[in-house]
Design a protein around this motif. Structure first.
Motif, PDB file in Angstrom:
ATOM      1  N   UNK A  44       0.839  -1.209   0.000  1.00  0.00           N
ATOM      2  CA  UNK A  44       0.000   0.000   0.000  1.00  0.00           C
ATOM      3  C   UNK A  44       0.872   1.257   0.000  1.00  0.00           C
ATOM      4  N   UNK A  45       1.923   1.219   0.794  1.00  0.00           N
ATOM      5  CA  UNK A  45       2.838   2.360   0.873  1.00  0.00           C
ATOM      6  C   UNK A  45       3.463   2.623  -0.492  1.00  0.00           C
ATOM      7  N   UNK A  46       3.878   1.583  -1.179  1.00  0.00           N
ATOM      8  CA  UNK A  46       4.473   1.750  -2.505  1.00  0.00           C
ATOM      9  C   UNK A  46       3.506   2.394  -3.487  1.00  0.00           C
ATOM     10  N   UNK A  47       2.253   1.950  -3.456  1.00  0.00           N
ATOM     11  CA  UNK A  47       1.246   2.524  -4.358  1.00  0.00           C
ATOM     12  C   UNK A  47       1.007   4.006  -4.053  1.00  0.00           C
ATOM     13  N   UNK A  48       0.887   4.325  -2.777  1.00  0.00           N
ATOM     14  CA  UNK A  48       0.623   5.719  -2.393  1.00  0.00           C
ATOM     15  C   UNK A  48       1.816   6.609  -2.755  1.00  0.00           C
ATOM     16  N   UNK A  49       3.020   6.106  -2.539  1.00  0.00           N
ATOM     17  CA  UNK A  49       4.216   6.895  -2.874  1.00  0.00           C
ATOM     18  C   UNK A  49       4.282   7.129  -4.378  1.00  0.00           C
ATOM     19  N   UNK A  50       3.986   6.098  -5.177  1.00  0.00           N
ATOM     20  CA  UNK A  50       3.976   6.279  -6.634  1.00  0.00           C
ATOM     21  C   UNK A  50       2.941   7.313  -7.054  1.00  0.00           C
TER      22      UNK A  50
END
Length: 140
Positions: A44-50
């Protein structure tokens, strides 16, 4: 002829007795659950950062457009690309539209930052939970 003798079958290794390094099955399954939850949080963190990176790029682009519009006279003719067409637009209207986009993107960046902060707190909580489970396993 001598009969063929097969070599003796090796016996399976004895099952090692439970040791301190092997957590109880309940603690092991709890640890696996925590790891699974941490992986989900990381994804989830990766998606939000992207998403945030894309928003930041759009924000920079729109701020540059606004700087260009500020250089124009109020009665200047501005053209907006709509699909394959260039449509004539009033300069003041163009500035207003770009400012609205900047405001919207800015809010989305802030929302992404809040989501990232929340996910970081969740990660920290899971790390603490994992340390607690490891300590319980070590205590036996």
């Amino acid at each position: 002829p001598s009969p063929l003798l097969s070599p003796p079958c090796p016996s399976p290794p004895p099952t090692p007795p439970p040791t301190m390094s092997q957590p109880a099955p309940a603690l092991q399954s709890k640890m696996e659950g925590i790891v699974t939850e941490m992986r989900k949080i990381e994804a989830d963190m990766g998606r939000v950062i992207n998403t945030r990176v894309g928003l930041q790029s759009q924000l920079t682009e729109n701020k540059n457009v606004m700087k260009e519009l500020e250089l124009l006279d109020a009665d200047a003719t501005v053209y907006k690309l709509v699909g394959p067409l260039l449509v004539k637009q009033d300069c003041v209207e163009a500035k207003t539209n770009v400012q609205k986009r900047i405001d919207f993107i800015d809010k989305e960046v802030k929302r992404s930052d809040e989501t990232i902060s929340s996910l970081e707190k969740q990660q920290d909580a899971k790390r603490r939970e994992m340390v607690d489970v490891r300590q319980k396993a070590a205590q036996g």
